[in-house]
Scaffold this motif. Structure first.
Motif, mmCIF file in Angstrom:
data_model
loop_
_atom_site.group_PDB
_atom_site.id
_atom_site.type_symbol
_atom_site.label_atom_id
_atom_site.label_comp_id
_atom_site.label_asym_id
_atom_site.label_seq_id
_atom_site.Cartn_x
_atom_site.Cartn_y
_atom_site.Cartn_z
ATOM 1 N N THR A 152 1.588 -1.481 4.111
ATOM 2 C CA THR A 152 2.779 -2.572 4.869
ATOM 3 C C THR A 152 2.744 -3.634 3.051
ATOM 4 N N GLU A 153 3.886 -3.574 3.611
ATOM 5 C CA GLU A 153 4.489 -4.067 2.352
ATOM 6 C C GLU A 153 5.492 -3.226 1.933
ATOM 7 N N ASP A 154 4.905 -2.593 1.629
ATOM 8 C CA ASP A 154 5.287 -0.902 0.599
ATOM 9 C C ASP A 154 4.526 -1.135 -0.545
ATOM 10 N N ARG A 155 3.199 -1.256 -0.752
ATOM 11 C CA ARG A 155 2.648 -2.150 -1.734
ATOM 12 C C ARG A 155 1.468 -0.193 -2.269
ATOM 13 N N GLU A 156 0.625 -0.478 -3.017
ATOM 14 C CA GLU A 156 0.368 1.205 -3.097
ATOM 15 C C GLU A 156 -1.101 1.105 -2.837
ATOM 16 N N SER A 164 -11.065 -4.378 8.844
ATOM 17 C CA SER A 164 -9.605 -4.368 9.501
ATOM 18 C C SER A 164 -8.885 -5.595 10.087
ATOM 19 N N CYS A 165 -10.085 -6.557 10.680
ATOM 20 C CA CYS A 165 -8.972 -7.652 10.880
ATOM 21 C C CYS A 165 -9.080 -8.659 9.776
ATOM 22 N N ALA A 166 -10.212 -8.981 8.654
ATOM 23 C CA ALA A 166 -9.836 -9.589 7.429
ATOM 24 C C ALA A 166 -8.562 -9.148 6.893
ATOM 25 N N LEU A 167 -8.245 -7.934 6.479
ATOM 26 C CA LEU A 167 -6.928 -7.187 5.977
ATOM 27 C C LEU A 167 -5.859 -7.542 6.414
ATOM 28 N N VAL A 168 -5.709 -8.213 7.441
ATOM 29 C CA VAL A 168 -4.355 -8.550 7.482
ATOM 30 C C VAL A 168 -4.597 -10.221 7.933
ATOM 31 N N VAL A 211 -9.404 11.670 18.430
ATOM 32 C CA VAL A 211 -8.526 10.671 18.242
ATOM 33 C C VAL A 211 -8.527 9.549 17.511
ATOM 34 N N VAL A 212 -7.606 9.853 16.475
ATOM 35 C CA VAL A 212 -8.238 8.826 15.180
ATOM 36 C C VAL A 212 -8.043 7.261 15.244
ATOM 37 N N SER A 213 -8.752 6.644 14.985
ATOM 38 C CA SER A 213 -8.379 4.942 14.985
ATOM 39 C C SER A 213 -7.845 4.642 13.445
ATOM 40 N N ILE A 214 -6.446 3.997 13.520
ATOM 41 C CA ILE A 214 -5.580 3.579 11.922
ATOM 42 C C ILE A 214 -5.639 2.429 11.952
ATOM 43 N N SER A 215 -5.518 1.244 10.941
ATOM 44 C CA SER A 215 -6.157 -0.154 10.847
ATOM 45 C C SER A 215 -6.167 -0.574 9.524
ATOM 46 N N GLY A 216 -6.151 -1.530 9.627
ATOM 47 C CA GLY A 216 -5.990 -2.489 7.988
ATOM 48 C C GLY A 216 -4.499 -2.269 7.078
ATOM 49 N N HIS A 217 -4.452 -1.705 6.421
ATOM 50 C CA HIS A 217 -2.865 -2.027 5.341
ATOM 51 C C HIS A 217 -1.831 -1.195 6.024
ATOM 52 N N VAL A 218 -1.024 -0.738 6.991
ATOM 53 C CA VAL A 218 -0.312 0.530 7.410
ATOM 54 C C VAL A 218 0.469 0.084 7.843
ATOM 55 N N LYS A 219 1.731 0.314 8.127
ATOM 56 C CA LYS A 219 2.519 -0.240 9.091
ATOM 57 C C LYS A 219 2.483 -0.005 10.809
ATOM 58 N N ARG A 220 1.807 0.717 10.815
ATOM 59 C CA ARG A 220 2.414 0.776 12.576
ATOM 60 C C ARG A 220 0.227 1.670 12.545
ATOM 61 N N PRO A 221 -0.456 0.621 12.770
ATOM 62 C CA PRO A 221 -1.976 0.642 13.300
ATOM 63 C C PRO A 221 -1.786 1.018 14.765
ATOM 64 N N VAL A 242 -9.954 2.655 7.880
ATOM 65 C CA VAL A 242 -9.311 1.820 7.196
ATOM 66 C C VAL A 242 -8.391 1.735 6.030
ATOM 67 N N VAL A 243 -7.672 1.216 6.360
ATOM 68 C CA VAL A 243 -6.494 1.834 4.474
ATOM 69 C C VAL A 243 -6.674 0.697 4.019
ATOM 70 N N LEU A 244 -6.774 0.727 3.147
ATOM 71 C CA LEU A 244 -6.360 -1.037 2.309
ATOM 72 C C LEU A 244 -5.506 -0.935 0.303
ATOM 73 N N ASP A 245 -5.045 -1.754 0.996
ATOM 74 C CA ASP A 245 -3.849 -1.785 -0.443
ATOM 75 C C ASP A 245 -4.420 -2.675 -1.524
ATOM 76 N N ASP A 246 -4.048 -1.656 -2.915
ATOM 77 C CA ASP A 246 -4.197 -2.733 -4.484
ATOM 78 C C ASP A 246 -4.764 -4.370 -4.031
ATOM 79 N N ARG A 247 -4.712 -4.766 -2.700
ATOM 80 C CA ARG A 247 -4.703 -6.776 -3.791
ATOM 81 C C ARG A 247 -6.428 -6.496 -3.138
#
Ligand SMILES: Cc1cc2nc3c(=O)[nH]c(=O)nc-3n(C[C@H](O)[C@H](O)[C@H](O)COP(=O)(O)O)c2cc1C
Ligand code: SF4
Ligand code: FES
Lengths: 155, 706, 440
Positions: free
Chosen positions: C267-271, A82-86, C234-244, C312-317
């Protein structure tokens, strides 16, 4: 010497079985000696009533207990997913530049040790940097020099 | 349904019925099927399920292979091993592949090669080739973890047998695993050696060549050696051993598990001290004193002439000092010659063991199941009869209470009593205490290996009362323990002539008129009686450099018209009906049985025999395990010699504000020594302990100061 | 977020203060439970269909019922709370302890009452300084409040950095002062746990959910959520989202909604490329698999799980091989070293993945990777090694083309543009002596 000894006796008494005092005792000795030197392990073993080998066996299992000298300050950058991603890697690299050491090393003046660390449980507030075991959240590469400055100023 | 107390299960289609609580590995054996294991070793405590070698398909259970070693047989269980289950075969193959991924495969230069479970199991269950294309993990190798043991970390498969032994059997806390994950390795603290009484067992426990004996390394290949089953002759336990020989030399000593006696453990003295056979000062020819301090090597013929002269010249005024390490046969032969041929009945016997104890006879293994154990006599058990200490530790782990006085036994029934220390009166006093405490068993720990056998053999030769000759015409010193005994030395001062039987020049030089070379327990055939009262068989592993004592005693006896056979079997046949109920020599087998306890209790001395406790602390000086002629001649054992320590009970230490590690002055009557304090929970208040070699001239009553 | 249970009132008031917590009805559930008797409390929790929030999703009431009665086993009972939260992607317990410490403590005390324990050990991960301080302060405030504590001793026991200590038997070993290596089961902790006595191990969130259940009643709580996954999470949302961040949801909410509604989108409205649904140990979901309920059964149909609820959300990069390396290195680092397949297999997995990423791997090594995963899976002593294998195998399974591309093109198609490129993991460094010499 006797202070740790007395404190460890108190710890032993606070559990139904004294063996449970092992981790707290190691943490105490770590705090007192700066790291778990052979002497620290011996002192801890004496206070607990076990052998230094057993203390080392336990201590070396855990990431927070150091068996080699470390700096007066500890900077740990979470580099898990998660940290690496950002951008944790960039934060880590900025610390390397700013402190002029590689990750895993301590500054020559013995002030700061820098290392990457596994997930610190703050993924939603990435990047997490733990400075002397207090979390800094949302750290960006551009925040690094300020953090280093604070450390150097002894804050 | 199966009979009460048993369960019925199927292993690879074969039905077996085993007692409830049987582990699956053993249950499979009962069906004639091997479940391969590395980490599983029931003597090390509860199974850990670490290596995953034993994976089998088991129903009922989760739909994946289970570690059979961690499970017990239950009714209706269906176990499929690699023989009949593709899943199990694949799992075991996988485990071996993972184990071999970082294993150096340096079998050609590995001491374990040819007797290595990893080799054997790879042969049977492993992959035929490697798919690992990466550089293997390497370590500095081998590193000594003590002068006795080398550790090769690359070969280690992390089965944790060695560390579990250290933690859960010997409880010495010295050999541990450090670090985590694939960085895990076996280590001692810093560069400190693995220094404890039982370290060598880890060599035998290690299923690969990671822990090897420095004294056996590169000495032999498994197909060049022979193992001779015998018993150890260095302490009264009499552990069962296999003596490995190559080209007529002893190369190593392994345990030969006797479940009632030793459970397959050996102390380091028993395992490593065999090097005394090849000591520089080993005698092979008789020595005759020619000048005041000089000796001349003489022929055996001449030696027997001189011996005959000495015996005849003493005119019956002969005293014999026995060691307690002679075989029953040797002691009987000597006694027959002296007592029947020369009417010389006087002997300094090793500690006599009282018959009164026979009604409390139980195997040593009974200690493990006791609820209460009273350890009396104040000397440290481990220094005198080391394996007994392991039994006591096991009992403690099983929940037993171990106390140091009878009063503490309280209401508990069936206690076991152990007397270790001076003042036991050969166990007569212990028998009386056992009687009054309604003990289930009682052990008296004598100082020598065959004290009981020697005394019985001496007694069997004649029943005339000895007279005390004055002055002593001839002192016969039989064996190295007697030769090293200061009391015997003092007697020698008063004797006109001295004949010494000894293995070493260093012990006999200077005070003997005639020295006849002795042999070691590894070079003899015969029998020993251990501290349980168990008659055990010694087998000659190697030929001694001099004739066996029995051979020349027989020839000497001829000159006095006493018939002594040179063959142990024949001598035993003579003594057995008198002393051992007529059991034939051939029946004293490889795993000797304990004779049953005698019925009816011999009236012992009264319980009220408490020695009046002097003021101050009572000093117990003891002969340490790592001492004596054999240890002195084994360089690799020197690091095991006792530290300059004084052992203090927790009570006395607290009173005096002494902590482990403090320097303490121990003083009595104007003399004092400074020793490092060690607090012991096994010691009763009012007693301190110091090894002989560190006790200087201290008297029996001492004071401590920091 | 209308149905907050764990975090109820926590955004409006400072519930770290005892007075505030009591003002919202705090510790009333405890008082109610004590009037109910242990078995009734267990029944109530069973009726709520609450399942453990630590990852294994085991029914909580059933677990408590396993504790033998004093006549079956006279040893004292213990409650051990698993606050070791170390699964990459999860940070919910952190916030629960820091924000609603008293609700958490109240849950512990109710549980202690239900299982008749006089000792509660909270094994809190060593790095969690802030939650630890909050709990210390909360317990300080409770000093002398015998009406609340009622003779129960709560010990905060701090870990020292080892993910495996979240596994319940490893946790017990660690709490007993040993290396944190898992035990074989059976015996299960309920029969032979801490100090070989009957022991209940529960997660922080599980504890914090108990007071509301007692408060509103099990049946009422069970109205929330979907079958087999009742209540909130309680869900932990992280990675490529705008409001983790942590969000308390009703079980069954769709994964899409977690990402796009709560998380605010990529984030950045990517895929979107992929989602790790339940912490690093769970099977990954592809961008086209997110229209699924966030609940046990729906995720099971996709062979994955809610796990520790770390999304954990991952974008297309992102490069999936790089993800594999990073995850594999984590498990290699955290493997306790006890059982062979996990200790050796995770290291081997990393090695193969590194060759793939570098473009050195041959075709058969892709299969070898899957085979190594297969040989770990189902063979280990505890789930750590197995989840590593399952997770990595799922990356290959769902993004096979991308792995193939690494082989075919002799290198990584993403390279530095992927944020997971060349991330330094602790396993690459050997901090303890003596150190293995690892050839380059
Ligand atoms: C490798 C591993 C790590 C785990 N880490 C955690 C953890 O950090 N926190 C947790 O509550 N449970 C963790 N668990 C699950 C626990 O073993 C256990 O199931 C849980 O604490 C039970 O509590 P619950 O029933 O309330 O969920 C982990 C399991 C495994 C196998
Ligand atoms: S050294 Fe031998 S006994 Fe010890 S863990 Fe390694 S393989 Fe097992
Ligand atoms: S023999 Fe069963 S796991 Fe090692």
């Amino acid at each position: 010497m006797s202070e740790l000894y007395t404190e460890v006796q108190r710890l032993k008494d606070s559990y139904p079985d004294w063996h449970s005092a092992m981790l707290p005792a190691l943490r105490l000795a770590h705090e007192k000696h700066g790291y778990l030197s052979p002497d620290a392990l011996r002192e801890c073993a004496d206070a607990l009533g076990t052998t230094p080998a057993v203390c080392e066996a336990v201590a070396s299992f855990y990431d927070m207990l150091h068996l080699k000298p470390i700096g007066r300050h500890m900077v740990e950058v979470c580099t898990n997913v998660s940290c690496a991603l950002v951008g944790a890697q960039q934060v880590l690299e900025r610390f390397e530049q700013e402190l002029d050491i590689s990750a895993g090393e301590t500054t020559p003046d013995g002030e700061v040790t820098l290392r990457p660390i596994e997930c610190l449980g703050g993924c939603g507030w990435a990047t997490i940097v733990s400075v002397d075991h207090h979390y800094r959240t949302h750290v960006k590469p551009e925040d690094v020099s300020r953090i280093v400055q604070e450390l150097r100023n002894g804050e | 349904m199966s009979a009460a107390g048993t369960v019925r299960l199927t292993i690879d289609g074969i039905q077996v019925e085993v007692p409830k609580g049987t582990g699956l590995v053993e249950a499979a054996l009962a069906a004639g099927i091997e479940i391969p294991v590395f980490c599983y070793e029931p003597r090390l405590g509860a199974p850990v399920g670490a290596c995953r070698m034993c994976l089998c398909e088991i129903t009922p259970g989760p739909p994946k292979p289970q570690a059979a070693c961690t499970l017990q047989a239950t009714d209706g269980m269906d176990v499929r091993t690699a023989l009949t289950s593709a899943v199990a075969a694949e799992a075991q193959n996988a485990t071996l592949e993972f184990i071999l991924v970082n294993h150096p495969l340096d079998c050609p230069v590995c001491d374990k090669g040819g007797e290595c479970p990893l080799q054997d199991l790879t042969f049977r269950y492993g992959p035929g080739n490697t798919r690992m294309t990466f550089p293997k993990r390497t370590f500095d190798k081998p590193i000594p973890i003590s002068p006795l043991i080398a550790l090769d970390r690359e070969r280690c498969i992390l089965c944790y047998r060695c560390t579990r032994f250290s933690e859960q059997v010997a409880e010495d806390g010295q050999l541990v695993a450090v670090n985590r994950g694939s960085q895990t390795q076996i280590a001692t603290f810093e560069d400190e050696p693995y220094r404890a009484p039982f370290t060598g067992n880890v060599i035998e426990l290690c299923p690969v060549g990671a822990l090897t004996s420095t004294t056996y390394r590169f000495e032999a290949r498994p197909w060049e050696i022979q193992d001779v089953p015998s018993v150890c002759g260095l302490c009264p336990v009499g552990c069962n051993v296999d003596v490995t020989t190559r080209e007529g030399k002893v190369k190593r000593i392994l345990s030969r598990n006797h479940p009632e006696v030793d459970q397959g453990w050996l102390c380091d003295k028993g395992r490593f001290a065999h090097q005394h056979l090849n000591a520089d000062d080993r005698l092979s020819d008789p020595l005759l004193r020619v000048r005041r301090r000089g000796f001349e090597e003489i022929s055996w013929e001449r030696a027997l002439d001189v011996a005959e002269q000495l015996l005849r010249g003493a005119d019956g005024r002969i005293v014999t000092a026995l060691s307690g390490s002679e075989t029953v046969e040797q002691a009987y032969a000597l006694a027959k010659l002296l007592r029947r041929g020369l009417s010389s009945h006087t002997a300094m016997l090793p500690e006599e063991v009282s018959d009164a104890l026979d009604s409390f006879r139980v195997p040593l293994s009974a200690i493990a199941d006791a609820d209460v154990i009273a350890v009396l006599g104040d000397a440290p058990i481990v220094e005198r009869a080391p394996i007994v200490e392991l039994w006591v530790k096991q009992a403690k782990r099983n929940g037993a209470r171990v106390v140091t006085s009878l009063d503490e036994i309280g209401e508990a029934s069936d206690p076991i009593l152990i007397w270790c220390g001076p003042g036991g009166g050969g166990g007569a006093r212990l028998a009386a205490l056992a009687e009054s405490a309604s003990a289930k068993g009682a052990f008296y720990l004598p100082e020598t290996a065959n004290a009981r056998g020697v005394c019985d053999a001496w007694a069997a030769a004649a029943d005339t009362e000895p007279a005390n000759p004055d002055p002593i015409g001839l002192l016969i010193v039989s064996g190295d323990e007697a030769a090293a005994n200061p009391d015997v030395r003092a007697l020698a001062e008063q004797a006109e002539r001295v004949l010494v039987i000894s293995m070493f020049h260093g012990l006999a030089g200077g005070w003997a008129d005639l020295v006849l070379p002795g042999t070691s327990y590894l070079e003899r055939d015969g029998t020993y009686v251990n501290l349980e009262g168990r008659l055990q068989r010694l087998r000659r592993a190697v030929i001694p450099p001099a004739p066996d004592e029995l051979v020349w005693i027989s020839r000497l006896a001829e000159r006095f018209d006493v018939a002594v056979s040179p063959y142990p079997s024949a001598v035993f046949a003579e003594v057995s009906p008198i002393a051992f109920g007529g059991i034939p020599f051939g029946v004293v087998g490889d795993l000797a049985e304990l004779p049953p306890a005698t019925e009816g209790h011999v009236p012992g001395q009264s319980r009220d025999m408490a020695v009046s406790e002097p003021s101050g602390l009572r000093l117990i000086r003891y002969r340490p395990l790592f001492s004596g002629p054999a240890v002195e001649r084994t360089p690799e054992l020197q690091f095991q010699r006792p530290l300059a320590e004084v052992e203090i009970s927790r009570h006395d230490a607290t009173d005096r504000r002494i902590r482990t590690g403090d320097d303490v002055t121990v003083s009595s009557n104007g003399t004092s020594v400074t020793l490092r304090a060690r607090i012991s929970d096994d010691l009763r208040a009012g007693v301190v302990r110091v090894a002989d070699e560190h006790a200087g001239d201290l008297q029996p009553t001492v004071e401590l100061s920091t | 977020m209308a149905n907050e249970v764990v975090f109820a009132d926590a955004y409006e008031r400072d519930l770290t203060k005892l007075a505030e917590y009591e003002a919202t009805g705090g510790y009333a559930a405890l008082a109610k439970a004590r009037t109910m008797g242990p078995q009734a409390v267990i029944d109530e929790v069973s009726a709520s269909e609450l399942r453990g929030r630590g990852g294994a999703f085991f029914p909580t009431g059933r677990k408590w019922a396993f504790i033998p009665k004093p006549d079956q086993n006279p040893n004292p009972h213990y409650l051990v709370v698993n606050a070791d939260e170390s699964e990459p992607g999860s940070f919910k317990d952190n916030e629960i302890m820091a924000r609603v410490p008293h609700r958490f403590i109240e849950g512990c005390l109710i549980t202690a009452h239900a299982v008749e324990a006089k000792w509660v050990f909270v094994y809190i991960r060593g790095e969690y300084t802030r939650p630890y301080e909050v709990l210390v302060a909360a317990l300080e405030e409770l000093k002398g409040r015998e009406d609340i504590l009622d003779g129960v001793t709560i010990v905060l026991h701090r870990g020292a950095g080892a993910y495996i200590c979240g596994e319940e038997t490893a946790l017990l070993e660690s709490l007993e002062g040993k290396r944190g290596q898992p035990r074989t089961k059976p015996p299960f902790p309920a029969v032979e746990g801490l100090y070989r006595s009957p022991t209940v191990v529960n997660n922080v969130e599980t504890m914090a959910t108990i007071p509301p259940i007692i408060d509103i009643g099990g049946a009422e709580y069970a109205k929330l959520g979907v079958p087999d996954s009742r209540g909130t999470r309680v869900v932990s949302i992280s990675g490529h989202v705008k409001r983790p961040g942590n969000y308390e949801i009703e079980n069954g909410t769709s994964v899409r909604s977690l990402i796009y509604d709560l998380g605010g989108g990529i984030t950045e409205d990517r895929e979107l490329k992929a989602v790790i649904p339940g912490g690093s140990s769970t099977v990954i979901l592809r961008y086209d698999e997110i229209d699924v309920g966030y609940d046990f059964n729906s995720l099971l149909a996709l062979k994955t799980a809610m796990g520790s609820a770390g999304v954990v959300v991952l974008d297309d990069r992102c490069c999936m091989v790089q993800l594999g390396i990073r995850i594999s290195e984590f498990y290699e680092h955290e493997s306790c070293g006890k059982c062979t397949p996990c200790r050796e297999g995770t290291r081997w997995m990393t090695q193969i993945l590194r060759r793939l990423e570098a473009g050195d791997a041959e075709q058969h090594e892709l299969d070898l990777l899957l085979d190594v995963c297969d040989r770990i899976n189902g063979k280990c002593l505890c789930p750590l090694g197995e989840t590593a294998a399952i997770a990595v195998a799922s990356y290959v399974d769902k993004f096979r083309g991308e792995f193939q591309q690494h082989v075919d093109e002799g290198g990584c198609p993403f390279g530095e543009s992927s944020p997971l490129h060349n991330v330094l993991a602790p396993v690459a460094m050997h901090t303890h002596s003596p150190v293995a010499v690892v050839p380059a």
